[in-house]
Every structure is written in C-alpha cells, then in structure tokens.
Design a protein around this motif. Structure first.
Motif, PDB file in Angstrom:
ATOM      1  N   LEU A 105      45.208  30.473  34.333  1.00 37.26           N
ATOM      2  CA  LEU A 105      44.084  29.919  34.941  1.00 37.26           C
ATOM      3  C   LEU A 105      43.349  31.218  35.982  1.00 37.26           C
ATOM      4  O   LEU A 105      42.235  30.864  36.593  1.00 37.26           O
ATOM      5  N   GLY A 106      43.880  32.554  35.729  1.00 39.97           N
ATOM      6  CA  GLY A 106      43.407  33.323  36.103  1.00 39.97           C
ATOM      7  C   GLY A 106      44.177  34.614  36.322  1.00 39.97           C
ATOM      8  O   GLY A 106      45.292  34.100  36.795  1.00 39.97           O
ATOM      9  N   ILE A 107      43.642  35.298  36.592  1.00 41.27           N
ATOM     10  CA  ILE A 107      44.611  37.004  36.565  1.00 41.27           C
ATOM     11  C   ILE A 107      44.378  37.749  38.191  1.00 41.27           C
ATOM     12  O   ILE A 107      42.779  37.565  38.179  1.00 41.27           O
ATOM     13  N   TRP A 108      44.991  37.844  38.742  1.00 43.30           N
ATOM     14  CA  TRP A 108      45.037  38.488  39.786  1.00 43.30           C
ATOM     15  C   TRP A 108      43.784  39.577  40.167  1.00 43.30           C
ATOM     16  O   TRP A 108      43.950  39.988  39.079  1.00 43.30           O
ATOM     17  N   HIS A 109      42.449  39.421  40.894  1.00 38.24           N
ATOM     18  CA  HIS A 109      41.186  40.320  40.519  1.00 38.24           C
ATOM     19  C   HIS A 109      41.248  40.664  42.404  1.00 38.24           C
ATOM     20  O   HIS A 109      41.208  41.676  42.385  1.00 38.24           O
ATOM     21  N   GLU A 110      40.550  39.919  42.965  1.00 38.27           N
ATOM     22  CA  GLU A 110      40.284  40.554  44.669  1.00 38.27           C
ATOM     23  C   GLU A 110      40.184  38.996  45.738  1.00 38.27           C
ATOM     24  O   GLU A 110      40.771  38.112  44.785  1.00 38.27           O
ATOM     25  N   TRP A 111      40.418  39.982  46.464  1.00 48.06           N
ATOM     26  CA  TRP A 111      40.665  38.956  47.751  1.00 48.06           C
ATOM     27  C   TRP A 111      39.332  38.060  48.535  1.00 48.06           C
ATOM     28  O   TRP A 111      37.960  38.623  47.565  1.00 48.06           O
ATOM     29  N   GLU A 112      39.380  37.756  48.909  1.00 47.55           N
ATOM     30  CA  GLU A 112      37.697  36.984  49.166  1.00 47.55           C
ATOM     31  C   GLU A 112      37.931  37.426  50.366  1.00 47.55           C
ATOM     32  O   GLU A 112      38.868  37.056  51.556  1.00 47.55           O
ATOM     33  N   ILE A 113      37.049  37.948  51.744  1.00 47.64           N
ATOM     34  CA  ILE A 113      37.351  38.139  52.952  1.00 47.64           C
ATOM     35  C   ILE A 113      35.911  37.820  53.763  1.00 47.64           C
ATOM     36  O   ILE A 113      34.824  37.681  53.094  1.00 47.64           O
ATOM     37  N   MET A 121      42.983  35.134  48.069  1.00 51.83           N
ATOM     38  CA  MET A 121      42.946  35.542  46.750  1.00 51.83           C
ATOM     39  C   MET A 121      42.482  34.762  45.045  1.00 51.83           C
ATOM     40  O   MET A 121      42.821  33.994  45.425  1.00 51.83           O
ATOM     41  N   TRP A 122      41.484  35.818  45.024  1.00 47.42           N
ATOM     42  CA  TRP A 122      40.678  35.414  43.405  1.00 47.42           C
ATOM     43  C   TRP A 122      41.657  35.262  42.597  1.00 47.42           C
ATOM     44  O   TRP A 122      41.812  36.849  42.265  1.00 47.42           O
ATOM     45  N   MET A 123      41.722  35.197  41.360  1.00 48.96           N
ATOM     46  CA  MET A 123      42.702  35.442  39.896  1.00 48.96           C
ATOM     47  C   MET A 123      41.426  34.746  39.255  1.00 48.96           C
ATOM     48  O   MET A 123      41.337  33.332  39.490  1.00 48.96           O
ATOM     49  N   ARG A 124      41.286  35.874  38.052  1.00 48.57           N
ATOM     50  CA  ARG A 124      39.580  35.593  37.109  1.00 48.57           C
ATOM     51  C   ARG A 124      40.013  36.016  36.180  1.00 48.57           C
ATOM     52  O   ARG A 124      41.231  36.200  36.028  1.00 48.57           O
ATOM     53  N   ASP A 125      39.300  35.029  34.969  1.00 47.74           N
ATOM     54  CA  ASP A 125      39.354  36.263  33.619  1.00 47.74           C
ATOM     55  C   ASP A 125      40.693  34.738  33.432  1.00 47.74           C
ATOM     56  O   ASP A 125      41.107  35.912  31.657  1.00 47.74           O
ATOM     57  N   SER A 133      35.180  31.631  32.381  1.00 47.98           N
ATOM     58  CA  SER A 133      36.963  31.409  32.426  1.00 47.98           C
ATOM     59  C   SER A 133      37.096  30.354  33.166  1.00 47.98           C
ATOM     60  O   SER A 133      36.904  30.466  33.727  1.00 47.98           O
ATOM     61  N   ARG A 134      38.181  30.229  33.329  1.00 51.48           N
ATOM     62  CA  ARG A 134      39.267  29.342  34.250  1.00 51.48           C
ATOM     63  C   ARG A 134      39.419  30.973  35.402  1.00 51.48           C
ATOM     64  O   ARG A 134      39.448  31.990  34.888  1.00 51.48           O
ATOM     65  N   GLN A 135      39.505  30.417  36.712  1.00 53.88           N
ATOM     66  CA  GLN A 135      39.954  30.518  37.708  1.00 53.88           C
ATOM     67  C   GLN A 135      40.398  30.714  38.786  1.00 53.88           C
ATOM     68  O   GLN A 135      39.703  29.125  38.818  1.00 53.88           O
ATOM     69  N   SER A 136      40.481  30.822  39.790  1.00 51.38           N
ATOM     70  CA  SER A 136      41.645  29.836  40.737  1.00 51.38           C
ATOM     71  C   SER A 136      41.269  31.091  41.755  1.00 51.38           C
ATOM     72  O   SER A 136      40.975  32.361  42.161  1.00 51.38           O
ATOM     73  N   LYS A 137      41.207  29.905  42.546  1.00 53.19           N
ATOM     74  CA  LYS A 137      41.101  30.720  44.458  1.00 53.19           C
ATOM     75  C   LYS A 137      42.785  29.621  45.219  1.00 53.19           C
ATOM     76  O   LYS A 137      42.909  28.865  45.367  1.00 53.19           O
ATOM     77  N   VAL A 138      44.103  31.144  45.694  1.00 50.99           N
ATOM     78  CA  VAL A 138      44.960  30.621  46.329  1.00 50.99           C
ATOM     79  C   VAL A 138      44.702  31.165  47.787  1.00 50.99           C
ATOM     80  O   VAL A 138      44.289  31.996  47.894  1.00 50.99           O
ATOM     81  N   GLU A 139      44.531  29.936  48.311  1.00 51.41           N
ATOM     82  CA  GLU A 139      45.219  29.715  49.969  1.00 51.41           C
ATOM     83  C   GLU A 139      45.846  30.244  50.508  1.00 51.41           C
ATOM     84  O   GLU A 139      47.110  29.626  50.176  1.00 51.41           O
ATOM     85  N   PRO A 154      38.698  21.481  42.370  1.00 48.97           N
ATOM     86  CA  PRO A 154      37.222  21.291  43.427  1.00 48.97           C
ATOM     87  C   PRO A 154      35.841  21.281  42.097  1.00 48.97           C
ATOM     88  O   PRO A 154      34.808  20.625  42.353  1.00 48.97           O
ATOM     89  N   SER A 155      35.929  22.029  41.151  1.00 54.46           N
ATOM     90  CA  SER A 155      34.736  22.460  40.760  1.00 54.46           C
ATOM     91  C   SER A 155      35.014  22.924  38.595  1.00 54.46           C
ATOM     92  O   SER A 155      36.510  23.523  38.842  1.00 54.46           O
ATOM     93  N   THR A 156      34.693  21.921  37.289  1.00 52.74           N
ATOM     94  CA  THR A 156      35.131  22.531  36.792  1.00 52.74           C
ATOM     95  C   THR A 156      35.887  23.537  36.021  1.00 52.74           C
ATOM     96  O   THR A 156      35.234  24.564  36.553  1.00 52.74           O
ATOM     97  N   CYS A 157      37.454  23.920  35.935  1.00 47.27           N
ATOM     98  CA  CYS A 157      37.567  25.138  35.558  1.00 47.27           C
ATOM     99  C   CYS A 157      37.848  26.083  36.537  1.00 47.27           C
ATOM    100  O   CYS A 157      38.050  27.540  36.936  1.00 47.27           O
ATOM    101  N   VAL A 158      37.252  25.828  38.105  1.00 45.96           N
ATOM    102  CA  VAL A 158      37.845  26.508  38.956  1.00 45.96           C
ATOM    103  C   VAL A 158      38.549  26.029  39.730  1.00 45.96           C
ATOM    104  O   VAL A 158      38.625  25.210  40.362  1.00 45.96           O
ATOM    105  N   TYR A 159      39.798  26.424  39.896  1.00 42.54           N
ATOM    106  CA  TYR A 159      41.101  25.693  40.579  1.00 42.54           C
ATOM    107  C   TYR A 159      41.022  26.171  42.209  1.00 42.54           C
ATOM    108  O   TYR A 159      40.904  27.733  42.271  1.00 42.54           O
ATOM    109  N   ALA A 160      41.827  24.920  43.236  1.00 41.05           N
ATOM    110  CA  ALA A 160      42.169  25.639  44.645  1.00 41.05           C
ATOM    111  C   ALA A 160      43.505  25.381  44.524  1.00 41.05           C
ATOM    112  O   ALA A 160      44.224  24.619  44.235  1.00 41.05           O
TER     113      ALA A 160
END
Ligand SMILES: *[C@@H]1O[C@H](CO)[C@@H](O)[C@H](O)[C@H]1NC(C)=O
Ligand SMILES: *[C@@H]1O[C@H](CO)[C@@H](O)[C@H](O)[C@H]1NC(C)=O
Length: 305
Positions: A105-113, A121-125, A133-139, A154-160
């Motif tokens: 669902l995602g590979i570690w990419h970058e921070w959200e600031i 933490m954004w996990m993308r690709d 590509s599926r992506q995930s935001k980790v709060e 919350p939206s298709t293939c974007v995971y929270a």
C-alpha cells in the motif's frame, strides 16, 4: 500444465481437510498462518510482493528513528494491515483461498509538513491501482504504546493509517525547526527576516521554505509535471515537431499582422531584438515625438498622423 495440475492438487488437498467451520469468516487471525498467497511456489511471480523501489532514508525527528525496522499490524475484517515505519505498508487478506490477496500500500517516501510540524508520513508507489499507485498517509498520534490503531481508505487506493506512539506525546516532539542542521536553521531565520521586511512575498516564502525541507530530505522534489505547471510553461511545450512548426507559423503571421498595424499608423519599430540598430520601417519618416517607446494604446497616437 504441470503447474496447473500442482495447483489443482493444492485445492484438492484443501478440500480433503473438509469445509471450514461456520464462524471462520469472522475469525480474527493475528498470527501468520496464511502462506498460501505469499509463499505458494505454484503462484505466478507477479502475485508476490515486489516493491517498486527502495524506501527513502530515515529522516525527521531523531527520537522516531528507533521505529525503523519494526513492524506493527492490525487485523480489520478480513485484512491484516502491516506498517513498518520508514519502510512500507502492506495488506494481507486473511483467508485460506489459494489466491489470497497481498499487496503493497506504499513505500516510505516523504513527510507531510504543515505549520512547522511533521503531520504525517507518506508511503507512496504501492501496487498498481487503476492507472495510479496505491499510497498511504500515516498519522502519528500520542498513545500509551506503539500501536497501529486504525486504517481507512478515504479515497480510492489512498489509505489513511493512525499510528499511536508515546514518542509524539511531548508537545514539541514533532516540530521541524529543532531537527534541522544549523545551516538550514539559519536559512530559515533569514527567510523569516525577508518576509518580515517584505523582501519576499508569502508565496515566495512558501517556495523557499519548501526548498529548505527538500534539502533536509524531509520532502522529495515534486514531480516534473507539477513543477512545469507551477512555472506556467505547460502551454509552451510541443508534443511534436509538427505542432511546433504550426505554432511558429501562427506566431509569424501574428507578427506580420502587428507590423502591418504599426506601418498603417506610421509608428516606427525595430525589426527584432537582435538588431537594435536596424533602420526604422514604414512609409512615413518618423518625427522625433513618435520615436519614444510605445506605452499603452496606439490609438492615442492618432493625433500625430
Ligand atoms: C517491508 O518492510 C519490512 C521492514 O523493513 C521488510 O522486512 C519487508 O521485507 C518489507 N516488505 C516489502 C514488501 O518490501
Ligand atoms: C500552528 O502552530 C502554532 C504553534 O505550534 C499553533 O499555535 C497554531 O494554532 C498552529 N496553526 C495551525 C493552523 O495549525
């Protein structure tokens, strides 16, 4: 053919064990019994987890780096989600079906600031999802122990994902400024000064601040398509030589039309920027008054004709 027969043998083997108990569908499987989907040697290579790239380096608040290399899981309905901070997020279907779904669902990419604070933490690709590509935001939220607390889509293939940890309970634990090396802190200080002195706009401030976060490795350089749009060059790019030649033709005609207008009104002009000393065109000899640079509506010059 051999593989297909072998697959059939597996299915028959499963059937031989008899039907699953009635409550099995709702049973929460917390251990790792499901190796049919992941490690089944009869499955084609594509159904196994294949990361598209390596994760970004560990970055951000130093006290969070101890989470790297650990993984935390959560079983929700028929899926087990696994979060490995600074590495990846994966999903594993909890079923004994021979083709149980497992995905990245995602590979570690970058921070959200935002607002000088690490927000997520954004996990993308991750694995393909329609054309993206599926992506995930980790709060990260404060909690008594390290725990993957919640997963939603919350939206298709974007995971929270919500990750609880005692490491972020201190009110300053997610501030960005203290984590920066001195040189970048000084750049940020200067930026605040320039903004206060109105030497830069709020927009310029945001852009330069982002550059500091990129240099620190907290944010990754934005996609080329995005930056091209930001610079407004989108309309000036040509897909083919043909469209470039057409645009050139259109511009040449427009230049001719404008030259015609200038000539008609007796306004002198230079042929091109490269030949600043070239002679004036036009049927009439220009007077000294008209030779000054044009400003505004050429109609104002009507009185000189
Ligand atoms: C996810 O990260 C963990 C922890 O580093 C690693 O062991 C695992 O192989 C990774 N999974 C994938 C699919 O990359
Ligand atoms: C930004 O952070 C400051 C202090 O950390 C806080 O007082 C303020 O409410 C925050 N603003 C927003 C929009 O989150």
């Amino acid at each position: 053919m051999a593989a297909r027969l072998a697959g059939l043998a597996v299915l028959l083997g499963l059937a031989a064990r008899g039907p699953a108990p009635a409550g099995a569908a709702k049973m929460k499987v917390v251990e790792e019994p499901n190796t049919f989907g992941l490690n089944n040697p009869f499955l084609p290579q594509t159904s196994r987890l294949q990361p598209k790239r390596d994760p970004s380096p560990v970055s951000g608040p130093a006290h969070l780096s101890r989470l790297s290399g650990k993984c935390f899981s959560l079983v929700e309905s028929t899926y087990k989600y696994e979060l490995c901070p600074f590495h990846n997020v994966t999903q594993h279907e909890q079923t004994f079906r021979w083709n149980a779904y497992s995905g990245i669902l995602g590979i570690w990419h970058e921070w959200e600031i935002t607002n000088n604070t690490f927000r997520g933490m954004w996990m993308r690709d991750g694995d393909a999802c329609q054309s993206r590509s599926r992506q995930s935001k980790v709060e990260l939220t404060c909690g008594k122990s390290n725990r993957l607390a919640h997963v939603s889509e919350p939206s298709t293939c974007v995971y929270a994902l919500t990750f609880e940890t005692p490491l972020v309970c201190h009110p300053h634990s997610l501030l960005v400024y203290p984590t920066l090396p001195t040189a970048l802190q000084q750049r940020w200080d200067q930026l605040e000064q320039d903004l206060a002195d109105e030497l830069i706009t709020a927009q310029g401030y945001e852009k330069l601040l982002r550059a500091i976060f990129e240099d620190a490795g907290y944010l990754k350089t934005s996609e080329p398509s995005e930056s091209a749009q930001q610079e407004g060059t989108k309309g000036l790019r040509f897909e083919t030589l043909e469209s470039c030649q057409e645009a050139y033709k259109a511009l040449s005609q427009e230049i001719k039309r404008l030259q015609g207008m200038l000539t008609q009104h007796g306004v002198p002009y230079r042929k091109s920027a490269e030949t600043p000393s070239s002679e004036h065109w036009g049927p009439q000899t220009p007077t000294a008054g008209i030779a000054e640079p044009l400003r505004g509506d050429p109609g104002l010059r009507g009185e000189t004709l």
